[in-house]
Scaffold this motif. Structure first.
Motif, mmCIF file in Angstrom:
data_model
loop_
_atom_site.group_PDB
_atom_site.id
_atom_site.type_symbol
_atom_site.label_atom_id
_atom_site.label_comp_id
_atom_site.label_asym_id
_atom_site.label_seq_id
_atom_site.Cartn_x
_atom_site.Cartn_y
_atom_site.Cartn_z
ATOM 1 N N ALA A 119 40.051 37.653 37.844
ATOM 2 C CA ALA A 119 40.364 37.516 36.425
ATOM 3 C C ALA A 119 39.123 37.640 35.551
ATOM 4 N N CYS A 120 37.958 37.350 36.108
ATOM 5 C CA CYS A 120 36.701 37.485 35.366
ATOM 6 C C CYS A 120 36.124 38.894 35.445
ATOM 7 N N GLY A 121 36.781 39.777 36.164
ATOM 8 C CA GLY A 121 36.269 41.130 36.311
ATOM 9 C C GLY A 121 35.097 41.226 37.264
ATOM 10 N N VAL A 122 34.984 40.267 38.180
ATOM 11 C CA VAL A 122 33.908 40.289 39.171
ATOM 12 C C VAL A 122 34.379 41.079 40.392
ATOM 13 N N PRO A 123 33.645 42.086 40.836
ATOM 14 C CA PRO A 123 34.036 42.790 42.054
ATOM 15 C C PRO A 123 34.206 41.793 43.196
ATOM 16 N N THR B 60 56.814 30.276 44.480
ATOM 17 C CA THR B 60 56.429 30.207 43.066
ATOM 18 C C THR B 60 54.912 30.372 42.998
ATOM 19 N N TYR B 61 54.453 31.582 42.774
ATOM 20 C CA TYR B 61 53.011 31.816 42.658
ATOM 21 C C TYR B 61 52.441 30.957 41.530
ATOM 22 N N ILE B 62 51.301 30.358 41.782
ATOM 23 C CA ILE B 62 50.677 29.512 40.768
ATOM 24 C C ILE B 62 49.867 30.360 39.793
ATOM 25 N N GLY B 63 49.381 29.724 38.728
ATOM 26 C CA GLY B 63 48.570 30.410 37.734
ATOM 27 C C GLY B 63 47.110 29.993 37.812
ATOM 28 N N TYR B 64 46.365 30.348 36.799
ATOM 29 C CA TYR B 64 44.957 29.961 36.721
ATOM 30 C C TYR B 64 44.638 29.670 35.257
ATOM 31 N N ASP B 65 43.495 29.088 35.000
ATOM 32 C CA ASP B 65 43.110 28.708 33.641
ATOM 33 C C ASP B 65 42.552 29.930 32.906
ATOM 34 N N ARG B 66 43.390 30.523 32.086
ATOM 35 C CA ARG B 66 42.987 31.747 31.392
ATOM 36 C C ARG B 66 41.988 31.487 30.271
ATOM 37 N N ASN B 67 41.888 30.253 29.838
ATOM 38 C CA ASN B 67 40.886 29.934 28.813
ATOM 39 C C ASN B 67 39.474 29.964 29.382
ATOM 40 N N LEU B 68 39.358 29.744 30.696
ATOM 41 C CA LEU B 68 38.049 29.738 31.340
ATOM 42 C C LEU B 68 37.764 31.034 32.083
ATOM 43 N N TYR B 69 38.756 31.497 32.834
ATOM 44 C CA TYR B 69 38.554 32.662 33.706
ATOM 45 C C TYR B 69 39.128 33.898 33.035
ATOM 46 N N ASN B 70 38.228 34.663 32.424
ATOM 47 C CA ASN B 70 38.601 35.840 31.652
ATOM 48 C C ASN B 70 37.378 36.750 31.542
ATOM 49 N N THR B 71 37.505 37.804 30.798
ATOM 50 C CA THR B 71 36.390 38.751 30.693
ATOM 51 C C THR B 71 35.482 38.484 29.500
ATOM 52 N N ASP B 72 35.692 37.369 28.812
ATOM 53 C CA ASP B 72 34.770 37.000 27.735
ATOM 54 C C ASP B 72 33.394 36.700 28.323
ATOM 55 N N SER B 73 32.366 37.225 27.703
ATOM 56 C CA SER B 73 31.010 36.982 28.198
ATOM 57 C C SER B 73 30.628 35.520 27.978
ATOM 58 N N PRO B 74 30.001 34.887 28.970
ATOM 59 C CA PRO B 74 29.560 33.502 28.768
ATOM 60 C C PRO B 74 28.435 33.459 27.739
#
Length: 382
Positions: free
Chosen positions: A303-307, A172-186
């Motif tokens: 998930a953050c779009g970081v190479p 069962t692959y786990i997930g991640y916090d999509r509210n924090l780790y995303n491509t929205d600019s900080p």
């Protein structure tokens, strides 16, 4: 159907451990999934008198809480307290989010999660506490009706180590916090304050996660030195973000011994939002681990779009979908060359960014919860 959950790891002293984070994300997702499906599945957890879990999503009417003073004494909970309390609740099945702590009642069907086979695959001086981890995992794995793990690599290891029927073990692959780790600019101002607080300047290479030996950070420091001292090299800092773990002093010593020590930054523990902001600001994320059961920082970076570039050890190519750049974690030369290419080649960075985003989108706690509920129902049914 009633599921009793060992919720020791939701208590204050354990909630930030790997198992605590796993349970705090999975249990609310299970409650939501059970509600959405209209199933008759209900849950019972255990807490010390006066303790209130500071977690979102645990206020569901499908979850009841039973108070037990034994939770204030972890060894008592381990050696029979959990088994006795779950027996009184009369559940159809017991769920243990880790195999190396509480012993279940052998008369009640149980499902346990074994996040990885690390205690059996790495030496004790790298991870510590191996004897107890191995012993408890063996006992609970034998008692459990079904076993969950979080990568196909870990499943293969567990089947090999314990000679299990592969049908007993479900990935069962786990997930991640999509509210924090995303491509929205900080937020620019907050991100600027964070970088300034630690003296971090762009560009910088990042590793985030516990600063411990199995993360292979001494070799990462040496590999970074190789590319930083080359003629015409980009003057990038190396940032190691995360709390200290086993071997932290050895890793700090490697940094202090570096001729470029002023460009190596340790942030220590960060608030979740600050860590996500730091990840999003990185030029390159490097995952040099010797062994992982899933590697959440890998997925968070993607998930953050970081190479992102990574070790080809254990489950890392599996979880990342084989679409990144990989290196031998035992070779500082390979690691350095992978970093150099990624820093100098903008086309490669863009490919890594796109590939990482696509792969990270495949993981979610909702999927993990749905699969977990299926296994719990199968175990209860015998």
């Amino acid at each position: 159907m009633l599921v009793a959950v060992d919720t020791l790891f939701l208590s204050g002293r354990y909630q930030d451990t790997g198992t605590g984070v796993y349970l705090s994300k999975l249990l609310p997702a299970c409650l939501m999934s059970a509600e959405a499906s209209g199933s008759g599945m209900e849950f019972i957890g255990f807490a010390s008198p006066g303790e209130h879990w500071n977690r979102n999503g645990l206020g569901s009417p499908r979850l009841s809480v039973r108070r037990s003073r034994m939770l204030a004494h972890p060894n008592a909970w381990l050696l029979g307290g959990m088994a006795a309390n779950t027996s009184l609740a009369r559940p159809d099945v017991v769920f243990l989010p880790t195999a190396h702590w509480s012993i279940p009642n052998p008369l009640i069907p149980s499902v346990i999660t074994v996040l990885d086979a690390m205690p059996f695959r790495l030496p004790a001086e790298i991870i510590g506490g191996c004897r107890r981890l191995r012993g408890m995992t063996r006992i609970n794995a034998r008692l459990a009706r079904r076993i969950l793990t979080i990568s196909a690599w870990s499943k293969r290891d567990l089947v090999d180590i314990f000679n299990f029927d592969p049908g007993r073990v479900t990935v069962t692959y786990i997930g991640y916090d999509r509210n924090l780790y995303n491509t929205d600019s900080p937020a620019a101002e907050a991100a600027g304050r964070l970088l300034s607080r630690f003296g971090i300047r762009k560009p910088f290479i990042l590793h985030h996660g516990m600063v411990q030996l199995r993360k292979n950070l001494v070799r990462l420091i040496h590999a970074w030195e190789r590319i930083s001292e080359a003629p015409g090299a980009l003057e990038a800092q190396l940032v190691l973000a995360g709390p200290p773990g086993l071997g932290y002093a050895q890793i700090r010593q490697a940094a202090e011994s570096s001729r470029l020590k002023e460009r190596i930054i340790f942030t220590g523990s960060l608030e979740a939002a600050d860590l996500a902001s730091l990840v999003k600001s990185a030029t390159l994320s490097v995952i040099p681990s010797l062994y992982e059961g899933f590697c959440l920082p890998l997925v968070e970076s993607m998930a953050c779009g970081v190479p992102t570039i990574a070790s080809r050890a254990a489950c890392i190519p599996e979880v990342s979908g084989g679409i990144l750049e990989y290196f031998n974690p035992a070779s500082e030369e390979e690691m350095a060359e992978s970093m150099r290419r990624a820093i100098e080649d903008s086309g490669l960075r863009e490919r890594l960014r796109r590939n990482g985003l696509a792969r990270a989108g495949e993981f979610s706690w909702e999927n993990c919860a749905r699969q977990t509920l299926e296994v719990l129902a199968e175990a209860a049914a015998g």
